[in-house]
Design a protein around this motif. Sequence first.
Motif, PDB file in Angstrom:
ATOM      1  N   TYR A  68     -10.379  13.176 104.548  1.00 41.28           N
ATOM      2  CA  TYR A  68      -9.502  13.246 103.384  1.00 41.28           C
ATOM      3  C   TYR A  68      -8.500  12.095 103.310  1.00 41.28           C
ATOM      4  N   ILE A  69      -8.367  11.341 104.390  1.00 40.37           N
ATOM      5  CA  ILE A  69      -7.318  10.325 104.464  1.00 40.37           C
ATOM      6  C   ILE A  69      -7.409   9.362 103.288  1.00 40.37           C
ATOM      7  N   GLY A  70      -6.262   9.038 102.684  1.00 40.25           N
ATOM      8  CA  GLY A  70      -6.276   8.114 101.552  1.00 40.25           C
ATOM      9  C   GLY A  70      -4.898   7.675 101.113  1.00 40.25           C
ATOM     10  N   PRO A  71      -4.054   8.594 100.593  1.00 34.93           N
ATOM     11  CA  PRO A  71      -2.711   8.193 100.147  1.00 34.93           C
ATOM     12  C   PRO A  71      -1.887   7.543 101.248  1.00 34.93           C
ATOM     13  N   GLY A  72      -2.096   7.976 102.488  1.00 35.92           N
ATOM     14  CA  GLY A  72      -1.367   7.372 103.602  1.00 35.92           C
ATOM     15  C   GLY A  72      -1.726   5.912 103.796  1.00 35.92           C
ATOM     16  N   ILE A  73      -3.007   5.606 103.651  1.00 34.93           N
ATOM     17  CA  ILE A  73      -3.434   4.208 103.743  1.00 34.93           C
ATOM     18  C   ILE A  73      -2.777   3.388 102.643  1.00 34.93           C
ATOM     19  N   VAL A  74      -2.697   3.967 101.450  1.00 33.55           N
ATOM     20  CA  VAL A  74      -2.087   3.271 100.311  1.00 33.55           C
ATOM     21  C   VAL A  74      -0.603   2.999 100.570  1.00 33.55           C
ATOM     22  N   VAL A  75       0.118   4.008 101.058  1.00 30.50           N
ATOM     23  CA  VAL A  75       1.560   3.827 101.268  1.00 30.50           C
ATOM     24  C   VAL A  75       1.827   2.869 102.424  1.00 30.50           C
TER      25      VAL A  75
END
Length: 469
Positions: free
Chosen positions: A31-38
Amino acid sequence: MADTTDSTDSKDNAAPGTAATSTPRKSSWKYIGPGIVVAATGVGAGDLVATLIAGSNFGYTLLWAAIIGCLVKISLAEAAGRWHLSTGRTLFDGWASLGRWTTWFFVVYVVIWGFVYGAAAMSSSALPLQALFPDVMDLKAWAVACGLVGLVFVWFNKYEIFEKVMTVLVGVMFVVTVYLAIRVTPNLADAFAGLLPVLPDEKDSILNTLGLIGGVGGTITLAAYGYWVNAKGWTNTGWMKVMRLDNRVAYATTGIFVVAMLFVGAELLHSANVAIASGDKGLIQLSDILEDKYGTATAKFFLIGFFATSFTSLIGVWHGVSLMFADFVARYRTDAAARAEKGTAGAGAGAGAGAGAASDGGAASGEAIASGGREKSWPFRAYLLWLTFPPIILLFQGQPFRLIILYGVLGAAFLPFLAGTLLWLLNSSRTPREWRNGLLSNAMLAIAGLLFLILCVKQIWDQPWADFL
């Protein structure tokens, strides 16, 4: 603690907004995703330079401060994400419920900050491109090209594609920084010693240390994290465990970036007593040093990583802050419509019920962000244009002195504002009881608020106000 909220079927309740509950998802890497973006957006070229300079000045002494900086940002981003998931409301909706002063601060901030940041982000992205391709265009032309590419990319793509591109660029950043850290052959014994909280024996060492802690990936993108969580499709407490894993991955990644660059500063610059300039041009100097010591291929490889670092910050802000601005406009229009409909009597009630008006229409809800409509709305695209075209004027005419001072002050004030308002929101009835702050969350947010307040006061104190007036 069960992943449920104290929900009611009525959305007309002006007390806390409530999100629909769902079966808790297991925290999973898939599910990882928004953390990579931030992580990608928050760590810009300026952060890498600041860490390099800390390494060149103090060796490994402040390694512990860089790590604490990541822990502080974890607490802020987690709080923002928890607000979005536990209430079903956006962060701006929460701010607006605290009073009109938050709206005024946000509007002034995003207008002035966006104007100046746009020029800085375009220039930062252009520097490595000009170094890689010196005979193609001059720096200003590269800067304009970067801004326009960012505009077109964000304009025509939704969050899913945006996240995938950011993930690829983060991969480039990761490989480059880790490669450099290994290449300079860090002294691991000294590095482990740097984990002890020791201050350098220098003038203003406390402020320098606080500056490093506060500067590790800390911008308005911390507030945008909750919006990216919703854009991913996470809109209720069932995603809470996933969000927390995602957030930890984000700042573990950030930690790797800054620790790697501190290693480079300590080994390549500190040991040779080499100084580099502050600001993005310091990375161009580092490229020259790398070429002299390790050859042209390593220098070019570093410049590619430099571009990935700068361009992820550019498109991250183009997307995330535009999403926040679109949310602000949607809530403002909903409130204005509600006041007009209710008339004079309704206006008084609407002012007290703040969040209720927005929640009724869903204008400032996580579901509205998740639908993807915000990314095609005119406020989103209007702010995209604001980030791109007015700053181009600054590229060619220079940055107005007074505007730069206001930019610095507002930028310094934002993180104390974020920490303070999150403390307020997450300890009040606006948040369902089981998702309110615990002792650790309160302690971390209080430490963050105090840290950023000290840095804010210093930033305001250091401004040349006599010249400004």
